[in-house]
Design a protein around this motif. Structure first.
Motif, PDB file in Angstrom:
ATOM      1  N   PHE A   1      -3.252   7.768   8.887  1.00  0.00           N
ATOM      2  CA  PHE A   1      -2.431   6.883   9.538  1.00  0.00           C
ATOM      3  C   PHE A   1      -0.843   6.714   9.621  1.00  0.00           C
ATOM      4  O   PHE A   1      -0.620   7.997   8.183  1.00  0.00           O
TER       5      PHE A   1
ATOM      6  N   ASP B   1      -6.980   6.917   0.717  1.00  0.00           N
ATOM      7  CA  ASP B   1      -6.395   5.881   0.545  1.00  0.00           C
ATOM      8  C   ASP B   1      -7.735   4.511   1.433  1.00  0.00           C
ATOM      9  O   ASP B   1      -8.618   5.425   2.624  1.00  0.00           O
TER      10      ASP B   1
ATOM     11  N   LEU C   1       1.156  -1.306   0.275  1.00  0.00           N
ATOM     12  CA  LEU C   1       0.104   0.168   0.321  1.00  0.00           C
ATOM     13  C   LEU C   1       0.694   1.596  -0.155  1.00  0.00           C
ATOM     14  O   LEU C   1       0.407   2.017  -1.161  1.00  0.00           O
ATOM     15  N   THR C   2       2.015   1.452   0.892  1.00  0.00           N
ATOM     16  CA  THR C   2       2.217   2.525   1.133  1.00  0.00           C
ATOM     17  C   THR C   2       3.373   2.951   0.131  1.00  0.00           C
ATOM     18  O   THR C   2       3.815   3.978  -0.690  1.00  0.00           O
TER      19      THR C   2
ATOM     20  N   ALA D   1      -7.361   1.406   2.819  1.00  0.00           N
ATOM     21  CA  ALA D   1      -7.649   0.320   3.562  1.00  0.00           C
ATOM     22  C   ALA D   1      -8.146  -0.147   4.567  1.00  0.00           C
ATOM     23  O   ALA D   1      -8.385  -0.980   3.882  1.00  0.00           O
ATOM     24  N   HIS D   2      -9.236   0.754   4.799  1.00  0.00           N
ATOM     25  CA  HIS D   2     -10.127   0.485   5.787  1.00  0.00           C
ATOM     26  C   HIS D   2     -11.342   0.624   5.068  1.00  0.00           C
ATOM     27  O   HIS D   2     -12.068   0.045   5.741  1.00  0.00           O
TER      28      HIS D   2
ATOM     29  N   TYR E   1      -4.923  -6.989   3.154  1.00  0.00           N
ATOM     30  CA  TYR E   1      -4.786  -8.019   4.349  1.00  0.00           C
ATOM     31  C   TYR E   1      -5.417  -7.596   5.449  1.00  0.00           C
ATOM     32  O   TYR E   1      -5.759  -8.794   6.226  1.00  0.00           O
ATOM     33  N   LYS E   2      -6.178  -6.791   5.350  1.00  0.00           N
ATOM     34  CA  LYS E   2      -7.506  -6.205   6.564  1.00  0.00           C
ATOM     35  C   LYS E   2      -8.491  -6.577   5.776  1.00  0.00           C
ATOM     36  O   LYS E   2      -9.163  -8.123   5.870  1.00  0.00           O
TER      37      LYS E   2
ATOM     38  N   SER F   1       1.580   5.722   7.893  1.00  0.00           N
ATOM     39  CA  SER F   1       2.375   5.659   6.570  1.00  0.00           C
ATOM     40  C   SER F   1       2.375   6.419   5.409  1.00  0.00           C
ATOM     41  O   SER F   1       3.154   7.433   5.100  1.00  0.00           O
ATOM     42  N   ASP F   2       0.760   7.289   5.911  1.00  0.00           N
ATOM     43  CA  ASP F   2       0.260   7.803   5.474  1.00  0.00           C
ATOM     44  C   ASP F   2       0.948   9.301   5.708  1.00  0.00           C
ATOM     45  O   ASP F   2       1.446   9.934   4.566  1.00  0.00           O
TER      46      ASP F   2
ATOM     47  N   CYS G   1      -4.522  -1.756   0.527  1.00  0.00           N
ATOM     48  CA  CYS G   1      -3.955  -3.090   1.073  1.00  0.00           C
ATOM     49  C   CYS G   1      -4.902  -4.402   0.798  1.00  0.00           C
ATOM     50  O   CYS G   1      -5.706  -4.145   1.123  1.00  0.00           O
TER      51      CYS G   1
END
Ligand SMILES: *Cc1c(COP(=O)(O)O)cnc(C)c1O
Length: 459
Positions: free
Chosen positions: A165, A250, A137-138, A252-253, A275-276, A167-168, A273
């Protein structure tokens, strides 16, 4: 649950209780919802850890043979059962065919990721050509920003959440420095109003309206990882475009959690990403999106051979025939083992639709909220719990973030003894994510029971 569809979760719970002749908090309501849950069978596609595998059995206060109450799908999704089979297939292909595995077998490695992009595109509301599966993701966030963040002296800011987050935050900060600007001046961080936990849409839109002329990129999350707030991505995108900004998310969630319409909303770029909520395993292959409207105008800044048209990629002419849109952003050949695990999960998602999952999710999380509120309303001597996540189902995904009036570590340990897997953020927050793909209403009921016991025994 047809007769309950479309109701506010609170109403659905109370109606079910009335028709069963029991209290809304009794376990029969959970059983009733599970029985009528048309997506219940999807859980069969996942490996749910057993309590005894998580805790030494002498520490467990519940039957170790039971499935744990897994409420951490927002952090790492469960393993789809088909992952092992698909991995074994490719390990065998590698053993039997060596390099020929690139072009032979049922999942030729050289274009394996292309065969599952349609499945991913369905999840995020994009066309297949708008989605690439690659990197982490990053990394994808950086690659996209390199093309979408082209600051000028008058338009150099990036708007993001104050508590994005980490990383963001670091990615944005370093991109600003890379372009020779000062993060102090170019990072526009947006906080909730004093005393509030989450951002108001009106405040986000107002900042864009006021500062938009200086903003190059609006870079928000789709669902906030800490508070669980779902942003109005459509409205934010429109507001950004009105002021001439690029708008990226982003997800991700958000991906695999809420319904996304990246294409229809006109979002410029996005990354996420897998994997969540998408259950591809730690460090799984990430997603990137570039809207079709940019396919011939926004070019990748960094090039690699995987951005070259597949038809002539292996002729090795060193004359780049760049694929349009996000496909041109590819750099390296893809890790086939990560394609396997992602494929296994995406196939389960595509047995249903995000719309159906979301509809279950609204009730499942609404049920969790109802039980928590009810539990605390009954007994004022219990520690206070506050739900940080917005109570409006339209402004959240499946996760509820709970903040307690007592330090949470002891409670968390007691929850673990009772087979609960959830996320703790010290000093006092638990993040609880009932995932519609594999969590049941019974899981939610068991969790609230366990929480009550944990609070009592940690006093
Ligand atoms: C989980 C998450 C990340 C993690 O980044 P990786 O590159 O996958 O390690 C980044 N940003 C957000 C918003 C996240 O929720």
């Amino acid at each position: 649950m047809d007769n309950l569809a479309g109701l506010h979760p609170r109403e659905a719970v109370e109606r079910a209780a009335t028709s069963l002749g029991c209290s809304p908090t009794c376990a029969e309501v959970a059983e009733y919802f599970d029985e009528h849950d048309k997506l219940r069978h999807l859980r069969e596609n996942f490996l749910v850890p057993k309590v005894s595998d998580l805790r030494p059995s002498d520490l467990s206060v519940v039957d170790g043979g039971k499935d744990c109450i897994y409420l951490s799908g927002n952090s790492l999704g469960l393993q789809p059962k088909m992952v092992q089979k698909y991995l074994e297939e490719e390990l065998n292909n590698w053993a039997r065919m060596g390099v020929h595995g690139h072009t032979e077998g049922s999942r030729p490695w050289a274009w394996a990721e292309n065969t599952i992009e349609k499945l991913m595109a369905n999840l995020v509301g994009a066309t297949t050509e708008e989605v690439a599966l690659m990197n982490g993701l990053t990394v994808n966030l950086h690659l996209l920003m390199l093309s979408f963040y082209k600051p000028t002296t008058s338009r150099h800011k990036i708007l993001l959440e104050d508590k994005a987050f980490p990383s963001d935050h670091y990615a944005v900060e370093s991109q600003i420095r890379l372009r020779g600007f000062d993060p102090q001046l170019s990072m526009l961080l947006l906080s909730p109003r004093p005393g509030e936990d989450t951002l108001r849409t009106e405040d986000i839109l107002e900042v864009i309206q006021k500062e938009g002329d200086n903003i190059a990129v609006v870079m928000f999350s789709g669902v906030q990882y800490y508070t669980g707030q779902l942003f109005d991505m459509h409205a934010i995108t429109e507001a950004g475009h009105k002021k001439g900004c690029f708008v990226g998310f982003d997800c991700a969630h958000a991906a695999g959690n809420v319904e996304l319409k990246l294409h229809d909303w006109g979002v410029d770029f996005a990354c996420w990403c897998s994997y969540k909520y998408i259950n591809s395993g730690a460090g799984g292959l990430a997603g990137a999106f570039v809207h079709e409207k940019h396919k011939d105008t926004i070019k990748p800044t960094l090039l690699g051979w995987w951005g070259h048209d597949l038809k002539t990629r292996f002729q090795m002419t060193n004359m780049m025939e760049l694929q349009p849109g996000v496909n041109g952003f590819r750099l390296s050949n893809q890790p086939i083992l990560l394609v396997c695990s992602l494929q296994a999960s995406l196939e389960v998602f595509n047995m249903t639709s995000m719309q159906a999952l979301r509809s279950k999710s609204v009730l499942l999380t609404g049920y969790l909220e109802y039980l928590i509120k009810h539990y605390y309303a009954e007994d004022p001597s219990k520690p206070h719990v506050h739900v940080i996540t917005p109570s409006d189902p339209q402004q959240r995904g499946c996760q509820l973030s709970l903040s307690f009036s007592v330090p949470i570590r002891r409670v968390y340990e007691e929850l673990q003894k009772r087979g609960v897997v959830c996320d703790m953020r010290e000093p006092s927050v638990l993040r609880i994510a009932p995932v519609p793909l594999y969590n049941s209403f019974r899981d939610v009921h068991r969790f609230v029971d366990a929480l009550g016991e944990a609070l009592t025994s940690s006093r």
